[in-house]
Enzyme design. Structure first.
Site, PDB file in Angstrom:
ATOM      1  N   GLU A  15      28.406  92.099 -69.685  1.00  0.00           N
ATOM      2  CA  GLU A  15      29.324  93.236 -69.853  1.00  0.00           C
ATOM      3  C   GLU A  15      30.518  92.797 -70.685  1.00  0.00           C
ATOM      4  O   GLU A  15      31.163  91.784 -70.396  1.00  0.00           O
ATOM      5  CB  GLU A  15      29.816  93.788 -68.511  1.00  0.00           C
ATOM      6  CG  GLU A  15      30.830  94.924 -68.748  1.00  0.00           C
ATOM      7  CD  GLU A  15      31.297  95.665 -67.504  1.00  0.00           C
ATOM      8  OE1 GLU A  15      30.969  95.240 -66.383  1.00  0.00           O
ATOM      9  OE2 GLU A  15      32.005  96.694 -67.677  1.00  0.00           O
ATOM     10  N   ASN A  38      31.913  99.340 -72.055  1.00  0.00           N
ATOM     11  CA  ASN A  38      32.599 100.485 -71.436  1.00  0.00           C
ATOM     12  C   ASN A  38      33.040 101.468 -72.516  1.00  0.00           C
ATOM     13  O   ASN A  38      33.683 101.076 -73.493  1.00  0.00           O
ATOM     14  CB  ASN A  38      33.833  99.998 -70.668  1.00  0.00           C
ATOM     15  CG  ASN A  38      33.458  99.098 -69.507  1.00  0.00           C
ATOM     16  OD1 ASN A  38      32.943  99.572 -68.505  1.00  0.00           O
ATOM     17  ND2 ASN A  38      33.680  97.812 -69.661  1.00  0.00           N
ATOM     18  N   GLU A  91      28.491 102.161 -70.656  1.00  0.00           N
ATOM     19  CA  GLU A  91      29.041 102.394 -69.314  1.00  0.00           C
ATOM     20  C   GLU A  91      30.118 103.468 -69.411  1.00  0.00           C
ATOM     21  O   GLU A  91      31.064 103.333 -70.196  1.00  0.00           O
ATOM     22  CB  GLU A  91      29.647 101.104 -68.750  1.00  0.00           C
ATOM     23  CG  GLU A  91      28.606 100.040 -68.474  1.00  0.00           C
ATOM     24  CD  GLU A  91      29.140  98.920 -67.589  1.00  0.00           C
ATOM     25  OE1 GLU A  91      30.288  98.989 -67.109  1.00  0.00           O
ATOM     26  OE2 GLU A  91      28.373  97.956 -67.378  1.00  0.00           O
ATOM     27  N   ASP A 132      29.685 103.996 -64.210  1.00  0.00           N
ATOM     28  CA  ASP A 132      30.449 102.848 -63.704  1.00  0.00           C
ATOM     29  C   ASP A 132      31.217 103.237 -62.435  1.00  0.00           C
ATOM     30  O   ASP A 132      31.508 104.414 -62.216  1.00  0.00           O
ATOM     31  CB  ASP A 132      31.448 102.431 -64.802  1.00  0.00           C
ATOM     32  CG  ASP A 132      31.810 100.962 -64.730  1.00  0.00           C
ATOM     33  OD1 ASP A 132      31.461 100.303 -63.746  1.00  0.00           O
ATOM     34  OD2 ASP A 132      32.457 100.478 -65.681  1.00  0.00           O
ATOM     35  N   GLU A 174      28.409  95.658 -58.356  1.00  0.00           N
ATOM     36  CA  GLU A 174      29.607  94.976 -58.856  1.00  0.00           C
ATOM     37  C   GLU A 174      30.305  94.203 -57.739  1.00  0.00           C
ATOM     38  O   GLU A 174      30.111  94.497 -56.555  1.00  0.00           O
ATOM     39  CB  GLU A 174      30.610  96.009 -59.388  1.00  0.00           C
ATOM     40  CG  GLU A 174      30.089  96.888 -60.492  1.00  0.00           C
ATOM     41  CD  GLU A 174      31.207  97.706 -61.121  1.00  0.00           C
ATOM     42  OE1 GLU A 174      31.515  98.799 -60.631  1.00  0.00           O
ATOM     43  OE2 GLU A 174      31.781  97.216 -62.109  1.00  0.00           O
TER      44      GLU A 174
HETATM   45  P1  C2E Z   1      34.726  97.720 -64.952  1.00  0.00           P
HETATM   46  O1  C2E Z   1      34.079  98.230 -66.172  1.00  0.00           O
HETATM   47  O2  C2E Z   1      34.233  98.218 -63.632  1.00  0.00           O
HETATM   48  O3  C2E Z   1      34.638  96.140 -65.033  1.00  0.00           O
HETATM   49  C1  C2E Z   1      34.521  95.307 -63.910  1.00  0.00           C
HETATM   50  C2  C2E Z   1      35.871  94.759 -63.507  1.00  0.00           C
HETATM   51  O4  C2E Z   1      35.730  94.036 -62.282  1.00  0.00           O
HETATM   52  C3  C2E Z   1      36.442  93.770 -64.515  1.00  0.00           C
HETATM   53  O5  C2E Z   1      37.851  93.875 -64.457  1.00  0.00           O
HETATM   54  C4  C2E Z   1      36.021  92.422 -63.921  1.00  0.00           C
HETATM   55  O6  C2E Z   1      36.836  91.349 -64.322  1.00  0.00           O
HETATM   56  C5  C2E Z   1      36.183  92.715 -62.446  1.00  0.00           C
HETATM   57  N1  C2E Z   1      35.319  91.877 -61.615  1.00  0.00           N
HETATM   58  C6  C2E Z   1      34.103  91.422 -61.928  1.00  0.00           C
HETATM   59  N2  C2E Z   1      33.566  90.710 -60.899  1.00  0.00           N
HETATM   60  C7  C2E Z   1      34.488  90.733 -59.898  1.00  0.00           C
HETATM   61  C8  C2E Z   1      34.513  90.187 -58.577  1.00  0.00           C
HETATM   62  O7  C2E Z   1      33.591  89.520 -58.094  1.00  0.00           O
HETATM   63  N3  C2E Z   1      35.634  90.442 -57.828  1.00  0.00           N
HETATM   64  C9  C2E Z   1      36.677  91.165 -58.316  1.00  0.00           C
HETATM   65  N4  C2E Z   1      37.730  91.349 -57.521  1.00  0.00           N
HETATM   66  N5  C2E Z   1      36.680  91.724 -59.573  1.00  0.00           N
HETATM   67  C10 C2E Z   1      35.594  91.502 -60.344  1.00  0.00           C
HETATM   68  P2  C2E Z   1      38.735  93.982 -65.767  1.00  0.00           P
HETATM   69  O8  C2E Z   1      38.172  93.136 -66.861  1.00  0.00           O
HETATM   70  O9  C2E Z   1      40.142  93.740 -65.329  1.00  0.00           O
HETATM   71  O10 C2E Z   1      38.558  95.477 -66.211  1.00  0.00           O
HETATM   72  C11 C2E Z   1      38.990  96.513 -65.395  1.00  0.00           C
HETATM   73  C12 C2E Z   1      38.498  97.834 -65.908  1.00  0.00           C
HETATM   74  O11 C2E Z   1      39.100  98.156 -67.175  1.00  0.00           O
HETATM   75  C13 C2E Z   1      36.996  97.850 -66.185  1.00  0.00           C
HETATM   76  O12 C2E Z   1      36.300  98.012 -64.982  1.00  0.00           O
HETATM   77  C14 C2E Z   1      36.895  99.058 -67.116  1.00  0.00           C
HETATM   78  O13 C2E Z   1      36.926 100.242 -66.371  1.00  0.00           O
HETATM   79  C15 C2E Z   1      38.188  98.936 -67.910  1.00  0.00           C
HETATM   80  N6  C2E Z   1      37.871  98.278 -69.185  1.00  0.00           N
HETATM   81  C16 C2E Z   1      37.825  96.966 -69.514  1.00  0.00           C
HETATM   82  N7  C2E Z   1      37.489  96.807 -70.815  1.00  0.00           N
HETATM   83  C17 C2E Z   1      37.307  98.055 -71.322  1.00  0.00           C
HETATM   84  C18 C2E Z   1      36.953  98.577 -72.620  1.00  0.00           C
HETATM   85  O14 C2E Z   1      36.682  97.849 -73.587  1.00  0.00           O
HETATM   86  N8  C2E Z   1      36.881  99.961 -72.737  1.00  0.00           N
HETATM   87  C19 C2E Z   1      37.143 100.785 -71.683  1.00  0.00           C
HETATM   88  N9  C2E Z   1      37.051 102.124 -71.866  1.00  0.00           N
HETATM   89  N10 C2E Z   1      37.457 100.343 -70.456  1.00  0.00           N
HETATM   90  C20 C2E Z   1      37.544  98.985 -70.287  1.00  0.00           C
HETATM   91 MG    MG Z   2      33.027  99.028 -62.557  1.00  0.00          MG
HETATM   92 MG    MG Z   3      32.188  98.577 -66.656  1.00  0.00          MG
END
Ligand code: C2E
Ligand code: MG
Ligand code: MG
Length: 274
Positions: A44, A104, A136, A166, A222
């Site tokens: 991802e 995403n 996603e 998602d 997730e």
């Molecule tokens: P998401 O798409 O649901 O991505 C998963 C998030 O959960 C990611 O946070 C990841 O670092 C975190 N995560 C993964 N495994 C674990 C785990 O075992 N425990 C915990 N506590 N967290 C975990 P991240 O990278 O901070 O991103 C947060 C959200 O921001 C993403 O959730 C997504 O909704 C958004 N996002 C990130 N990059 C993009 C992008 O390029 N475009 C868009 N539209 N949204 C993005």
């Molecule tokens: Mg998610």
């Molecule tokens: Mg995602």
């Protein structure tokens, strides 16, 4: 007009986002997704931003602002383009051509009728077949132009691209959305994984899996952080797992080192891509 909060202006942040996109200052991190045999099946792409060369700004902070201001369109398109490029380098190094790429996409991007053409063009340029991409859908705001989004998702699926809902089970990503949106995969939100295998959490999880199976959807779980959770989840195979236990989001070079150390297997013959 964007409001002033946390002592700094959202308008300023939104302008900085656009500026950073133009200057290629964002980075794409990749988080592994594995199957029940712990074999790598997907990556991802996640946006990372070291704002003004200083601290890392968390996506939970800048993505909602980018969504609200519309700069998510430029940012999201940049992330997708960069992720395709990295995927090409990844497959050259690992001689694999069946690992899927999940990106995403904000509903703002999906409102544009030009998006399928844009995605198709970049996939072709990166030599990635459409089935390798999972779009996603992340929905952090109320959607106004719902019909346009549904039409866009239908077109993407007709091109062979898969669509994942998602954060399933929380916020806007609810049961009613599942009935309305053309999706292939649900990503069960980390909040449902956190308390496994406590009995009440198991009941809830069981219900979600049943719904997914009834809708004939593939499942990605997730937030898998412990072996206890992973072992509990095996009974629901086939499914894919994502979480800190299997690997945190990493830059491309760190990911390659991580995989080279044989901490995880790249399995070229895997016919189960989700
Ligand atoms: P998401 O798409 O649901 O991505 C998963 C998030 O959960 C990611 O946070 C990841 O670092 C975190 N995560 C993964 N495994 C674990 C785990 O075992 N425990 C915990 N506590 N967290 C975990 P991240 O990278 O901070 O991103 C947060 C959200 O921001 C993403 O959730 C997504 O909704 C958004 N996002 C990130 N990059 C993009 C992008 O390029 N475009 C868009 N539209 N949204 C993005
Ligand atoms: Mg998610
Ligand atoms: Mg995602």
């Amino acid at each position: 007009m964007l409001m002033q909060t946390d002592g700094f202006s959202k308008t300023v942040m939104s302008r900085d986002i656009l500026e950073s996109v133009l200057k290629n200052e964002f980075e794409v991190y990749f988080q592994p997704q594995v199957d029940e045999k712990m074999e790598l099946v997907g990556l991802e792409a996640l946006a990372r931003w070291r704002r003004a060369g200083t601290e890392w700004a968390p996506p939970s902070r800048f993505i909602p602002i980018a969504e609200e201001s519309g700069s998510i369109i430029a940012l999201g398109n940049w992330i997708f383009s960069k992720a395709c490029h990295s995927m090409r380098s990844f497959q050259t190094d690992f001689f694999t051509n069946d690992i899927s790429l999940s990106v995403n996409f904000s509903t703002r991007q999906l409102e544009s009728s030009r998006l399928p053409g844009f995605i198709g063009g970049l996939l072709a340029k990166a030599d990635l077949p459409p089935w390798r991409l999972t779009v996603e859908i992340t929905e952090s705001r109320v959607v106004e132009n719902f019909e346009a989004i549904v039409a866009c998702l239908h077109e993407l699926r007709s091109m062979g691209i898969r669509v994942a809902l998602d954060d399933f089970g929380v916020g806007h990503s609810s049961l009613s959305r599942l009935a309305e949106l053309p999706v292939d995969i649900i990503k069960i939100d980390a909040r449902f994984t956190r308390n496994l295998p406590r009995p009440s959490a198991c009941l809830m999880f069981d219900g979600i899996v049943k719904i997914a199976r009834d809708f004939k959807l593939n499942i990605v779980v997730e937030g898998v952080e412990t072996w206890e959770q992973r072992n509990f989840l095996l009974q629901y195979a086939p499914l894919s797992l994502q979480g800190y236990l299997l690997g945190k989001p990493m830059g491309l070079e760190t990911l390659k080192e991580f995989l080279t150390k044989d901490e995880m297997t790249v399995h070229p013959e895997s016919n189960y891509n989700y």
